[in-house]
Write a protein that holds these residues in place. Structure first.
Motif, mmCIF file in Angstrom:
data_model
loop_
_atom_site.group_PDB
_atom_site.id
_atom_site.type_symbol
_atom_site.label_atom_id
_atom_site.label_comp_id
_atom_site.label_asym_id
_atom_site.label_seq_id
_atom_site.Cartn_x
_atom_site.Cartn_y
_atom_site.Cartn_z
ATOM 1 N N ILE A 125 -12.004 0.770 -9.527
ATOM 2 C CA ILE A 125 -10.995 -0.243 -9.863
ATOM 3 C C ILE A 125 -9.874 0.409 -10.667
ATOM 4 O O ILE A 125 -8.690 0.183 -10.412
ATOM 5 C CB ILE A 125 -11.608 -1.426 -10.644
ATOM 6 C CG1 ILE A 125 -12.544 -2.232 -9.752
ATOM 7 C CG2 ILE A 125 -10.503 -2.329 -11.201
ATOM 8 C CD1 ILE A 125 -13.367 -3.263 -10.502
ATOM 9 N N THR A 126 -10.251 1.223 -11.637
ATOM 10 C CA THR A 126 -9.260 1.919 -12.455
ATOM 11 C C THR A 126 -8.361 2.790 -11.583
ATOM 12 O O THR A 126 -7.136 2.759 -11.701
ATOM 13 C CB THR A 126 -9.958 2.789 -13.515
ATOM 14 O OG1 THR A 126 -10.809 1.970 -14.306
ATOM 15 C CG2 THR A 126 -8.947 3.487 -14.409
ATOM 16 N N ALA A 127 -8.973 3.558 -10.693
ATOM 17 C CA ALA A 127 -8.206 4.421 -9.800
ATOM 18 C C ALA A 127 -7.294 3.593 -8.898
ATOM 19 O O ALA A 127 -6.129 3.950 -8.666
ATOM 20 C CB ALA A 127 -9.146 5.279 -8.964
ATOM 21 N N CYS A 128 -7.788 2.484 -8.418
ATOM 22 C CA CYS A 128 -6.992 1.611 -7.555
ATOM 23 C C CYS A 128 -5.783 1.061 -8.305
ATOM 24 O O CYS A 128 -4.668 1.078 -7.782
ATOM 25 C CB CYS A 128 -7.861 0.460 -7.043
ATOM 26 S SG CYS A 128 -6.952 -0.760 -6.076
ATOM 27 N N LEU A 129 -5.986 0.573 -9.517
ATOM 28 C CA LEU A 129 -4.858 0.034 -10.286
ATOM 29 C C LEU A 129 -3.821 1.118 -10.558
ATOM 30 O O LEU A 129 -2.620 0.854 -10.500
ATOM 31 C CB LEU A 129 -5.336 -0.590 -11.594
ATOM 32 C CG LEU A 129 -6.092 -1.911 -11.463
ATOM 33 C CD1 LEU A 129 -6.607 -2.366 -12.822
ATOM 34 C CD2 LEU A 129 -5.231 -2.987 -10.823
#
Length: 82
Positions: free
Chosen positions: A52-56
Motif C-alpha cells: 500500500i505504501t509503495a502504491c501510494l
C-alpha cells in the motif's frame, strides 16, 4: 467469519502512516486524508501495508490534495498542520 473491510483498512492506514513517519504517530486527519486514496488507487494491495505504501508513492500524482499534503518530498508525513 469475514471482517468488514473498513475494520481492516483503518488499522492498515495507521500502520502505513507509522511506517512512513520518522517519530510522529499519524493524526486522525492524516488517516482520514489518505484512506479514500487507499481504496481508490491501491485497494488491490490491501492488506499488505508495504505494498500500500509503495502504491501510494507510485500514485503520488493522482493522490487527493489532502493525502498528497500528508507526504512531503521525503515521503514522510508532515507532523505539523494536520
Amino acid at each position: 467469519m469475514r471482517l468488514p473491510l473498513r475494520l481492516i483498512v483503518g488499522p492498515m492506514v495507521l500502520a502505513l502512516m507509522a511506517t512512513t513517519a520518522s517519530h510522529a504517530e499519524p493524526s486522525t486527519a492524516q488517516r482520514e486524508a489518505c484512506t479514500p486514496d487507499v481504496w481508490r488507487l491501491c485497494s488491490g494491495e490491501i492488506p499488505n501495508v508495504t505494498r500500500i505504501t509503495a502504491c501510494l508513492r507510485r500514485e503520488k500524482a493522482r493522490l487527493s490534495p489532502d493525502c498528497r499534503a500528508v507526504f512531503n518530498t521525503s515521503g514522510r508525513p508532515r507532523s505539523a498542520g494536520l
